[in-house]
Design an enzyme around this catalytic site. Sequence first.
Site, PDB file in Angstrom:
ATOM      1  N   GLU B 325       0.912  -1.189   0.059  1.00  0.00           N
ATOM      2  CA  GLU B 325       0.109  -0.184   0.035  1.00  0.00           C
ATOM      3  C   GLU B 325       0.830   1.278  -0.048  1.00  0.00           C
ATOM      4  O   GLU B 325       0.666   2.368   0.601  1.00  0.00           O
ATOM      5  CB  GLU B 325      -1.009   0.131   1.179  1.00  0.00           C
ATOM      6  CG  GLU B 325      -1.716  -1.276   1.166  1.00  0.00           C
ATOM      7  CD  GLU B 325      -2.954  -1.137   2.170  1.00  0.00           C
ATOM      8  OE1 GLU B 325      -4.154  -0.733   1.799  1.00  0.00           O
ATOM      9  OE2 GLU B 325      -2.848  -1.404   3.459  1.00  0.00           O
ATOM     10  N   CYS B 409     -11.389   2.765   5.522  1.00  0.00           N
ATOM     11  CA  CYS B 409     -10.834   4.043   5.889  1.00  0.00           C
ATOM     12  C   CYS B 409     -10.863   5.305   4.894  1.00  0.00           C
ATOM     13  O   CYS B 409     -11.104   6.445   5.321  1.00  0.00           O
ATOM     14  CB  CYS B 409      -9.139   3.910   5.838  1.00  0.00           C
ATOM     15  SG  CYS B 409      -8.546   3.090   4.481  1.00  0.00           S
TER      16      CYS B 409
END
Lengths: 651, 651
Positions: B325, B409
């Site tokens: 990520e 998120c």
Amino acid sequence: MVAASAAQSSTRPRLAPTPWTSVQFGDLFWAPRLRLIRERTLPALHRQLRTSGRLAALRLGWRKGMRPVPHPFWDSDVAKWLEGASYSLATHPDSGLGNAVEEAIALFQGAQQPDGYLNSYVTSVEPEQRWTDLRDGHELYCAGHLIEAGVAHFLATGQRSLLDVVARYADYIASVFGTQTGQKRGYCGHPEIELALVRLFRATGEARYLQLSKYFVDERGGEPYYFDLEGAERSAPRGSDGYYRRHGLRGLALRRYNQSHAPVREQAEVVGHAVRAMYLFSAMADLAGETHDAQLLSACERLWSHLVGTRLYVTGGIGSSEHNEGFTADYDLPNDTAYAESCAAIGLIGWAQRMFHLTCDGRYTDVLERVLYNAIAAAIGSDGKHFFYANPLASQGEAHRQPWFAVACCPPNIARLLASLGQYVYSTGEHDLAVHLYVRGSSTLSVGGQAVVVRQEHDYPWDGSLRLDLELPHPSTFTLWLRLPGWSRGAALQVNGERIDVPAVLERGYVRLERTWCAGDRIELELPMPVDRVTAHPAVAHDIGHVALQRGPIVYCLEQVDNPLPLHTLMLSRSAQLTARLDRAYLGGIVAVHADAIAADTSTWNGQLYQTQPPPLRRHPLVAVPYAVWDNRSAGQMQVWIREAGVDDPL
Amino acid sequence: MVAASAAQSSTRPRLAPTPWTSVQFGDLFWAPRLRLIRERTLPALHRQLRTSGRLAALRLGWRKGMRPVPHPFWDSDVAKWLEGASYSLATHPDSGLGNAVEEAIALFQGAQQPDGYLNSYVTSVEPEQRWTDLRDGHELYCAGHLIEAGVAHFLATGQRSLLDVVARYADYIASVFGTQTGQKRGYCGHPEIELALVRLFRATGEARYLQLSKYFVDERGGEPYYFDLEGAERSAPRGSDGYYRRHGLRGLALRRYNQSHAPVREQAEVVGHAVRAMYLFSAMADLAGETHDAQLLSACERLWSHLVGTRLYVTGGIGSSEHNEGFTADYDLPNDTAYAESCAAIGLIGWAQRMFHLTCDGRYTDVLERVLYNAIAAAIGSDGKHFFYANPLASQGEAHRQPWFAVACCPPNIARLLASLGQYVYSTGEHDLAVHLYVRGSSTLSVGGQAVVVRQEHDYPWDGSLRLDLELPHPSTFTLWLRLPGWSRGAALQVNGERIDVPAVLERGYVRLERTWCAGDRIELELPMPVDRVTAHPAVAHDIGHVALQRGPIVYCLEQVDNPLPLHTLMLSRSAQLTARLDRAYLGGIVAVHADAIAADTSTWNGQLYQTQPPPLRRHPLVAVPYAVWDNRSAGQMQVWIREAGVDDPL
């Protein structure tokens, strides 16, 4: 200029490959490689078989807790080595290798069970699991390779020691599998035994082996679906379930993976695991020929067209993704992540050879040549002891040949292919002699029972001026077929100094020369060898705006060791002169391609990541070397496809 | 033309962002999006929090065996929504939303433990595991988001209901962590609490929160290595170990993943998980400002230069790989597999804003604008209820926004950023007013205690003719700083009709206008908006030979719905005219770019996969739309970088 007679005839000759033993290699390209196979590769592989425990496993001495634990594929590695070693012994006797072969055969003899079964892994490790995981257990696959080894050893030596073992095993398999009551209606997840059984039939003349092959091929992909039935009967999950889960292979994707998604006659697209596909299609082609099955031939032709039209790398590699070790989507040919497994290229060689003999069409041998001089040649390093499993067409410098692999299918497969390379050069028939590959050397062939010596004198693939001289004990009438490579344009042909009108005698990619041939007849074929800029179909997103350089059958690549800058920054203008130069001292003697290219000039870039000006450029020399020899020097980037400096507003 | 006074002064003003409440948006670009956030996004997210169990989890009623099992990150999703909702309530009161906010606050109040601890997951599911997995448990991360929510709610409403909760939690955290005997010398694997504590310090004036933030930042990456000590103390493996193993993240790679590979002052390259990096660097910038720490500022500047010089997508996205990520290697900016997480872009906005206020340098607000108008705007769909997690710069048609994610998120993060967008438009100080973003609308700001109304009248970002009118109760002397966007060339400026020599008054990317300003003063800034062909540094292999179209701050892309052919086959010649046309009915009102491009003509291709002729070409219209609005119509391919028809032998 004389027009050859019957040039437009469409009668297809009946041809068969010549024995690998009949061809002697004296060329710059293959001869050194074949010597490596004999002197380095086969001994090195034998050491690996010994040190890895594969030979020892055949003693069936493994007991729980011992290390290493035998692996289901191990027997196939030994078998492929045995096959390659047998080929080699027939052309180049070697007592050390011969002893190693006898020793291995003795191990197989000793490992055969009273009922004929022969699999060191199952017998030692999971004796209760015999034939319970056809989908992934590779038992029949291993049997197939063992059968091929037995046939090869018999053909090479005339001895039946291993042939008898594999025939007994095949007989036992024939008792287990089939449509009779009490028989298993299964087939192997990894095709291989199907083509091996045809070879066994041909070596022994026993039609039951052909029948068993046909059964396996016809049963594949039928309903009820065998692998589901098999799964339902198992008390525990299969060992491969985790692998498939991690790779998202389930349902139809898993059926396609092992080509069991449909009966083979209905398959229209090459899908799934590339090696499995090639071995299956090879068997289909064998059966199409042996049983005159037009439907199978038609399926093969359809699958072939799909493969070469949409899923073949320019190097002859196949299989775009590591994910399924196989095919993905039409025109999906990524270069850096190309899988292009060496074994898949080997399988394609075999399928192409079979398709040629069914059709006498040069489009098959054209692909065979492309695969051989590029994908296959690159799979083995210049030391003969390092091998590529995957053969990408671009690398950032991390791809390197390895001496061995946990799953070691490729190295012995490369060895057995090259040790029997002689079988791909010519074909003969009652009244025909076909030349597929141009390889310097002298070969003694049999045309309708008559010995014909063909002596090729030239420096192909580096030079296109070919001379073939014939020697015959007395004049003989037959048709000589010379492959006119698909890459060639403007070929010129002379027979005994007389020019032949090539287009007039061209049939399905071969020049047809029918005449009474005499000793001393000389054929001169001039194949101009410019450096071609090859363009991929615009649907291939990964290659658009790029060209591959090809000269003759040789596909080129850039290596950073010759071009010391980030390779992607190099580009070639369409008008740049491409110069081919033979250097006998370079990389074992190769023709390199030189050009005055263009590079993005990072030194005068303004330092920003993005800017609104075109990138500054500068001239930079470009050196391309055959893909066949890459990764034999310093590690670094490599790429086959070279960015092309386009033409602004080319319309 | 008049030269402004003190144009070459290098004194940097002391500026602070204005409250988000001070700016009214009346533009074509943001105003509709902000309305969506209020009317669609915040209610939709609240529904997701409810139906997914996140709100219910705060009642601490979970017991073993119940479904769903709460997740360690859940509290942070609620907190970010609460923060966004609070911002929204301050500018647009809404009793429904207000009630939902009060209800959520009550849940947090009820979930707080007697000692101040507040985490629904740990309290319900693993109460004995409190603070035992700082590396991956996200406890301090969740605390940080809760603190931000408490501060936002306090700033938005003046109420201390949530602020008191988070302050009590922060006090408890301060008792647990630190260098005193008996305290844990840990810090969170996912930075966030560090910047939140600075916000808490600013809201409360309590220096201990700043100290705690400084402790966490300074402790990070020290030896002995806390996450190793923590791991050694654990009785069982961490829950994330499997994830890391699958992703090959261990040793130094894992330390880099969470930016604990070195003390922050020694970090020179942006590495690892992109969101974590941005939150950490934001806190470092905060501390550099609050504590006048030149070393921290210098680290931030070094890291910034590395990011924007080598690892920033042209859209403002960051993080090249899903694998970690995050960041990979310099110039490694793949388009189709770009991760470019929405949260990372949001983090970059925050870091850029902080860096500007430390330096008053437009290079930070230039990036802020690039991220905002492209990466951020694209992260939310035109319905306000679908979101991108990853933001690739090319898609084969499979990338689409989703209403929610298991790890959710991004959606509430987008909501809280846009609901507080007003804080990024202006900054003010005792004697200064800076305009960073050009947004139509009227804003009431305070410059040295004096109210100044700035009314912007224009159609930016679609048009570069800007007019700013000032209203003041009485004349006032201050410096007006107008950002001259980094993308602009040839700007013209007039104040009350008088031309200003722009280069003479340009300081660090801002036009400096110091004078006594009166009601009715009018600034006219003309920013020419050609469509630029942006080129990436030649080291970016994925973009070489391609251009991105940019006009003003807007980066364009091709979508298949406008260009019905395989997008990779399109190319743009360098001489092609690029025409920008505003269409108020198209995609909510956008400027599209039109050009006469060139396409590979597959219809006249010879059917082979490879050929030696250049591909046939034909003219084809090209339509590019802002990347901000992609994937709001039919699914299909998208690409930002467009192949350029080069110049043959351009040298």
